[in-house]
Each structure stands twice: as C-alpha cells, then as structure tokens.
Design a protein around this motif. Structure first.
Motif, short mmCIF file in Angstrom:
data_model
loop_
_atom_site.label_atom_id
_atom_site.label_comp_id
_atom_site.label_asym_id
_atom_site.label_seq_id
_atom_site.Cartn_x
_atom_site.Cartn_y
_atom_site.Cartn_z
N THR A 1 -5.44 -67.51 -33.65
CA THR A 1 -4.18 -67.72 -32.99
C THR A 1 -3.08 -68.49 -33.73
O THR A 1 -2.01 -68.06 -33.14
CB THR A 1 -4.41 -68.49 -31.61
N LYS A 2 -3.47 -69.05 -34.72
CA LYS A 2 -2.13 -69.73 -35.40
C LYS A 2 -2.55 -69.83 -36.87
O LYS A 2 -3.70 -69.92 -37.45
CB LYS A 2 -2.20 -71.29 -35.09
N VAL A 3 -1.45 -69.30 -37.24
CA VAL A 3 -1.74 -69.19 -39.20
C VAL A 3 -0.54 -70.09 -39.71
O VAL A 3 0.78 -70.14 -39.31
CB VAL A 3 -1.53 -67.79 -39.56
N TYR A 4 -1.03 -70.65 -40.69
CA TYR A 4 -0.49 -71.81 -41.44
C TYR A 4 -0.15 -71.26 -42.64
O TYR A 4 -1.08 -71.02 -43.40
CB TYR A 4 -1.00 -73.20 -41.39
N LEU A 5 1.16 -71.12 -43.34
CA LEU A 5 1.37 -70.57 -44.70
C LEU A 5 1.76 -71.64 -45.60
O LEU A 5 2.39 -72.63 -45.21
CB LEU A 5 2.31 -69.53 -44.61
N CYS A 6 1.26 -71.57 -46.76
CA CYS A 6 1.72 -72.37 -48.07
C CYS A 6 1.55 -71.51 -49.11
O CYS A 6 0.87 -70.55 -49.10
CB CYS A 6 0.87 -73.81 -48.05
N GLY A 7 2.22 -72.09 -50.26
CA GLY A 7 1.84 -71.08 -51.57
C GLY A 7 3.06 -70.91 -52.21
O GLY A 7 4.06 -71.74 -52.17
#
Length: 172
Positions: free
Chosen positions: A105-111
């Motif tokens: 239900t929740k996506v955390y983005l990094c990179g």
C-alpha cells in the motif's frame, strides 16, 4: 513510522554503470535503509535494449553489458528481489503484479536519478493510487546536486510535502 509488511522499499538503478561520486554519496543511506527498513525491499535495474530509443535517439549504448547492469557490489546478495526495466519508469507490468500480489500500500523510493527514473516512477505510482514516498537523502542525480534539489522540490508539489522523507524518518 514504517513498520509493516505492506511497505515496499524500491531501490532504483544502483548499478555499476551508474557508479559515480553522486551515487556513492547516497550509498551509506541506501545501505542503512536496506538494513533497517520494515517491509519488502526490491531492486530495480536498468537495461538498455539493442535498438532502443536510448540507443537510436540519444546515441547511448551503456547498460547493454552485464558489467554495467550489475548492482553495486555493496548491495549484492543472493536473496535480493530484482526487477529489470528498460524505460524511464521502473513501474512495469511485472513490478505492478508484484506490488498487488504482496498487498503493498506504500512504496518508498530511493536510488539514482532523482530527476528521471525516481520522479517518473513516483508519478506513475501516484497515478496507480499507491501512496508514494521519496527518501531525499538516499537519492541523487548524476546531472548534479542542483538538478536533484529541483526534482525534490517538484516532488514536494507532485506528491505532497509529507511524502518527502529523510533516511532516519524511513528507518524508524
């Protein structure tokens, strides 16, 4: 506070072909996230197919070799969940299926490439009605710090100010 399995950390394009000072600058925060994030962790890897628009239109042939496509050595592990993408968004059909199958239900983005893949993926997740967060100090742009900062500022407007976090906020 991030503490359930409905959360997904999506680590984007941390690959040897993108290993530059800008990507190495955020690597410690990405490693910290990988160690302490409560939820599933997925790596997305860019691949540049032969005759792609990257090659034909941009004259760019990197990421057609296995060497470029490999995850940073510091992030390699036998139990990694990895997806490949061949466009600016990492949200392809396979990743959407994975997200739905796992009840995310929740996506955390990094990179890497705040101004390209991260911003495009954030917008695509938003359009799919998936709550999206960007971890500002675990992202960077190889186009320079001012471009990264500009992308983060845009994301504050696109996603909402509360959706932009720091590593320590995402590691609670």
């Amino acid at each position: 506070m991030i503490n359930n399995m409905e959360n997904l950390l999506l680590i984007i394009d941390t690959q040897e072909g993108f290993r530059y000072a800008e990507s190495e600058a955020v690597l410690p925060n990405i490693l910290k996230l990988r160690e302490s994030f409560k939820g599933k962790i997925v790596f997305s890897k860019f691949t540049n197919d032969k005759n792609s628009l990257f090659e034909k239109q941009l004259n760019w042939t990197k990421f057609q070799s296995e060497k470029d496509k490999k995850l940073f050595s510091e992030l390699q592990a036998s139990n990694n969940i990895e997806f490949e993408h061949n466009g600016y968004t990492v949200l392809d059909e396979n990743l959407v299926k994975f997200i739905k199958k796992n009840g995310t239900t929740k996506v955390y983005l990094c990179g890497i490439y705040t101004d390209v893949c991260i911003i495009k993926t954030a917008m695509d997740l938003f359009d799919k009605n998936i709550e999206t967060f960007v971890i500002e100090d675990a992202c960077n742009s190889l186009h320079g710090k001012s471009i990264h900062n500009s992308a983060i500022e845009s994301l504050r407007h696109i996603l909402g100010k509360k959706q932009i976090l720091l590593t320590n906020d995402a590691c609670l």
